[in-house]
Structure formats: C-alpha cells, structure tokens
Scaffold this active site. Structure first.
Site, PDB file in Angstrom:
ATOM      1  CG  HIS A 183     -11.703 -53.147  -2.588  1.00 37.50           C
ATOM      2  ND1 HIS A 183     -13.010 -53.555  -2.454  1.00 37.50           N
ATOM      3  CD2 HIS A 183     -10.992 -54.254  -2.888  1.00 37.50           C
ATOM      4  CE1 HIS A 183     -13.081 -54.860  -2.656  1.00 37.50           C
ATOM      5  NE2 HIS A 183     -11.876 -55.300  -2.927  1.00 37.50           N
ATOM      6  NE  ARG A 339     -15.629 -61.642 -22.307  1.00 40.10           N
ATOM      7  CZ  ARG A 339     -14.953 -60.827 -21.505  1.00 40.10           C
ATOM      8  NH1 ARG A 339     -15.136 -59.531 -21.581  1.00 40.10           N
ATOM      9  NH2 ARG A 339     -14.104 -61.315 -20.613  1.00 40.10           N
ATOM     10  CD  GLU A 428     -14.950 -56.427 -26.107  1.00 38.33           C
ATOM     11  OE1 GLU A 428     -14.677 -56.143 -24.925  1.00 38.33           O
ATOM     12  OE2 GLU A 428     -15.121 -57.598 -26.488  1.00 38.33           O
ATOM     13  CG  ASP A 452     -11.187 -54.366 -23.940  1.00 39.13           C
ATOM     14  OD1 ASP A 452     -10.011 -54.015 -23.747  1.00 39.13           O
ATOM     15  OD2 ASP A 452     -11.603 -55.501 -23.675  1.00 39.13           O
ATOM     16  CB  CYS A 499     -21.314 -56.098 -19.892  1.00 41.06           C
ATOM     17  SG  CYS A 499     -20.213 -56.208 -21.326  1.00 41.06           S
TER      18      CYS A 499
END
Length: 575
Positions: A183, A339, A428, A452, A499
């Site tokens: 945040h 996914r 990834e 990742d 993504c």
C-alpha cells in the site's frame, strides 16, 4: 553512503529524515493471568475498539485508503477471528498472545496465496498490532508531525498511516519493508510521491539527517555532497515539470492531460495507436467488480488457489464451476485467463501429496504436482470449460511453473482433450525463457510471471526480507529473459502478456511493451496510471527505453536508464 531499495515513481526529493517509531514487539507467550471468560472479554473489547477506530479513520480517508481501512475494520470485527482467539484463551493463552497467534494463522493463509495477497499481510499485521496495543496499553507508532517538510522513514506504512499523511509536509517515503504492490507503493504512485520500499538499510538513518531520495535509481543518498545536491535538485525540477505536463498547465500540457484523462476510460494503448490491452489480476471472484470499476478490459490472471487452500480434498467439479461462473460473469465477451492450481512451495496441499521439502520453492510445485495427480487437473479444466459455456467469456487457461517443451506439450494436449480452445503457459522459470523459441509454437499465448521469474533468476526468495534488494524485476537479467520471451512470441505470432506485478509499475510497463509484451495484467488499482503512462509514448520510444534498460548493470541503473531515455521524448519535456 547509499541505501538501495525498490524505487516507486520517477520523483526525486531532498530533505531531512524524520523517523516513525518501530512497530510494537510480539507479545510474550505467557499463560493467562485471569479466568478464560475475563481474558476473552478483554480481547473482544479490544477488537471492537480497534474496529471502531479503523471505521472512523475510513470515513476521514478517501480513495483506495478508505476501502482498505473499511476492510481492516471488518477483519477486526470478524466473528471467526474472535472464535479462534477464544479457543486459544480457553487452551491457556493470555489475551495478547491469543490475538497474535490467531491473526498469525490468517497471515499464513494470505502468504500461501502468494503475489498481491501475500503483500496484504502487512494490513493484517497492522490490525493485530492495534488490538495488542489496546490490550497492553502501549500507544501505536504513528506518523510523526513536523512544521517543516521532511522525508518519512519507517519500517512500513499501514493503510491507517497512509490515510492520514500530510502530503504538504511529506516529501518522500522510505520503508525497510514492502514491495512494489504494497500500500505504501500504491499510495506513492497515486500521489506521485517519490518512494523507496524494501530499503532495509534505512534503519541506520537518524532524525534530521539530510538525504536524497532518488526513486528512478532506487537509491537513498545519505549526507549528499554539494554536487550531488545540485544534480538531484535539477533532476527533481525536471521530474516536477514532467508531472505538471501530465496534470495540465500550458497548451501542450493540457493536451497531454486530456489524453491522460481519456486513457482511464479507453482501451489501453500507446500514443501511436499501438493497442496494449490492460487486464486485471484477480485472486478471488469477489474482486471482479473492483476490476471493472478501474477499467479492466478483461482478466490476465485469475488465481485459483482460493478454492483449494485449507482443504483435505479437492473441490468437486460442480463447486468449482459455480465459483468460476461467479468470477467470469462480469467479463462476458471479454478475455479471461485462468492459471490452474499453483500448489507447492508455501502452498502445500495434502491431496497433492505434499510433504516436507528442504527447498520447496524448487520442489514439486505447479505443473509438476498436478501432473502426478492428473485427476485434480482434469476436474479443474472441466469446471473451467463448463463456466465458459455458461458465461461466454473468451477463456484462456495456462499452466504454472512450466520448465520445458515436454511439460508444455503435456498440458496443451490434456487441456485440448478436455475442451479448452485457448491454451498457454505461465513463463516464470528461467528455463522457459531460455527455451521460449521452442515453447511459443506449441501454445496460443504466453504470460510472463515476473514475481517468480525474478526470484528464480536472482536466487532471492521473494518472501525473504533480507534479500529484498534482489527482488526487483528491473534487474537487467530479468529484463533480458522477458525480451527472449517477447521475441519468441512475436516469431510465433502469439500474444505475450505480463501478469506479474511488474506490469503495475507505469515506467516498467512501458519497458515491458518495448521488450515485446503485447498485453499487461495487474492489480486493478494500478490500471489508471499505467493507461495514462502508455498513452504518452510511441512503440519506438518504448523500445528505446527497453534497450537502454537491458544494457544497464543493475536494477537501479536500468530504471534510471529508462527514465533518462524517455526524458528525451518531446512528450516528456515542456516546451
């Protein structure tokens, strides 16, 4: 001395440090001093008071801070939390420790979901600390106040802290914790406030110490020389001029400002008309409405782990179908990429045979685990196809953690047998990038998972704060892997998406497009600024910034190189 971290935005600030007190410590694991009923009553009173305080802060806040504070208030008032606290008190714990451990169990669940939700543990920790502070009578650390502008330095900032920031006084933010989707980072982007997150070395800074916060370089320069100060102030003025250009002011600025405003409601694209669809990452069906509100053109990543965690057996096809229909329905006629279950590592599931592994991030994860339990994968694919037929979405399904052509062919053949017409992979693992020219012809799309990909390329666990400096997708090694995938996708004539949360960094989003990404997916709240940023540059300019970045030697210099390359654009410099 310089302190490195993850830079947010392109701003540069010079000022004196003002530190926020460190978070309160975890309570001791002591037996309760009173009877269970009295201890439970104390805990419930603290929960109610915390919920009321957060609700009051939410009323005073605006934008996303209000939504998050309201969500935190609901967490504090959640009956299931109170029940778990009662159970721990009944077992002999004191109220303080029962609260700490009960919230800790919810924390582990969020961490298990990974990605954006894993970074929300800071919000959960803040609620826990506020309740414990009330129980112990210790005041919560608050954002300091000052009559003079200052650089705020903290371990991390919770939503309750960010909601009350005086942006007339806070020149920049530096935090030891946090990541690009925390945040703190989101607030900094929204307010165009320079920030460095994940800067563990900031604990060494002292109140009143003069520093330069260089967000493009991801650096905090301590006790800068006169030359460094002059250079920082000059670059800061250029950054301020660039921001004024976007906001309006002057004929050219007004035109760009109007384009940026329009970009919030138009399809994503570059200044030369190149289309770049902007999609949303969703972790739960209930997130769909938020994505639509922020202008998502579809879903680039629907995580499905929420259906499987904390279960002893996999959900039925019927149950999965119902939940997928709920998530798909708002996106009828639009693309939705799902996914399949990414279990393993920190998301161990008994029905997939997960046991203790010395290094689970390199173990039976993703497609490896599903391949050994094909019935779980087949049921999920059947449910997804059924939900597609009910809702009319343009369904794409991708496999996680694919390493080579053998795994790719296995997934593609199985998915097509079940009825999936659009099949892809989540790239990834570094080997998937190196072998992208082999994998791209086998699939209908590739989606780069930068979270990742970064941790595997740089051997830096993304949940481990001590190596946070390496968890930066701006690193040239990561960018070069992304370029390999982009080139392979272009040669095969298939879309290449991103993504990972790197797509939500407006500057990095532009660089990724320059590296060959054709669509971007991110946390919904980050969509408007990315739309605005993309609309200001051409594909040629994006490619120029990308080439400058991959030639750099570090994440910080890659970010600075991209920013410098784009500063030469006529759309970036006021006339």
């Amino acid at each position: 001395m310089q302190i490195s971290g993850i830079g947010i935005g392109r701003g540069i600030a010079v000022g004196a440090v003002l530190r926020m007190a460190e978070p309160i410590a975890a309570p001791a694991d002591l037996p309760r001093a009173a009877d269970a009923s009295s201890e439970a009553s104390r805990a419930h009173s603290a929960l109610r008071a915390t919920a009321d305080d957060l609700s009051a802060r939410a009323v005073m806040a605006g934008g996303e801070a209000r939504d998050v504070l309201e969500a935190q208030a609901l967490i504090a008032a959640d009956p299931s939390v109170a029940v778990e606290i009662d159970e721990r008190i009944e077992a002999g714990q004191c109220a303080e420790r029962a609260v700490f451990d009960a919230f800790g169990s919810y924390r582990r669940t969020l961490e298990g979901l990974g990605g954006y939700l894993a970074e929300r543990v800071a919000d959960l920790d803040d609620v826990s600390r506020r309740v414990i502070a009330r129980l112990t009578g210790v005041p919560m650390p608050e954002v300091p106040t000052s009559d003079l502008p200052y650089i705020l330095v903290a371990h991390d900032l919770a939503p309750a802290d960010t909601a009350g920031l005086d942006l007339e006084k806070v020149l920049a933010i530096v935090t030891a914790a946090g990541g690009p989707t925390s945040h703190t980072a989101i607030l900094a982007r929204q307010r165009r406030l320079p920030a460095i997150v994940g800067a563990a070395g900031c604990r060494e800074l002292a109140d009143g110490q003069l520093v330069v916060v260089d967000a493009p370089a991801g650096l905090v320069v301590c006790d800068p020389s006169a030359t460094e100060l002059d250079g920082a102030r000059a670059r800061g003025r250029l950054a301020a001029a660039r921001d004024a250009l976007v906001a309006g002011g002057g004929q050219r600025a007004q035109a760009d400002g109007a384009a940026a405003q329009g970009a919030a409601t138009k399809p994503g694209g570059l200044a030369d008309g190149t289309r770049v669809p902007l999609l949303a990452n969703l972790a739960h069906a209930s997130d769909a409405a938020t994505a639509i509100a922020f202008g998502a053109e579809g879903v680039g990543l629907l995580r499905t782990e929420f259906l499987y965690l904390d279960r002893h057996r996999a959900p039925s096809v019927a149950e999965q179908t119902e939940r997928y229909v709920e998530a798909f329905r708002p996106f009828a006629g639009r693309p939705v990429i799902v996914r399949v279950l990414d279990a393993g590592a920190d998301k161990k599931l008994a029905f997939l045979g997960h046991e203790h592994e010395e290094n689970p991030a390199l173990g039976r994860r993703g497609i490896r685990a599903l391949r050994e339990h094909e019935e779980v994968l087949v049921d999920q694919l059947r449910a997804l196809v059924a939900a597609r037929e009910t809702t009319g979405v343009e369904l794409g399904v991708m496999a996680p953690m694919v390493a080579d052509a053998d795994e790719t062919e296995y997934f593609v053949e199985l998915a097509r047998e079940v009825g999936v017409s659009r099949v892809g992979i989540n790239a990834e693992v570094p080997s998937a990038a190196v072998l992208a020219d082999q994998l791209a012809p086998l699939v209908d799309f590739i989606s780069i998972g930068t979270n990742d990909l970064t941790q595997y390329a740089l051997a830096a666990d993304r949940m481990l704060g001590s190596v946070a400096a390496f968890q930066d997708p701006w690193h040239p090694a990561v960018l070069r892997l992304a370029r390999m995938i982009g080139a392979a996708g272009a040669a095969a004539g298939i879309p290449v998406g991103v993504c990972g949360e790197a797509a939500g960094d407006p500057l990095l989003a532009l660089v990724l497009v320059g590296l060959g990404a054709t669509e971007l997916s991110m946390t919904p709240a980050l969509l408007p600024e990315v739309r605005s940023e993309l609309s200001r540059y051409t594909l040629a300019e994006a490619r120029g910034a990308a080439e400058a970045s991959v030639a750099a030697r570090s994440a910080a210099s890659a970010r600075a190189a991209a920013s410098s390359a784009l500063s030469l654009s006529p759309r970036s410099v006021p006339s």
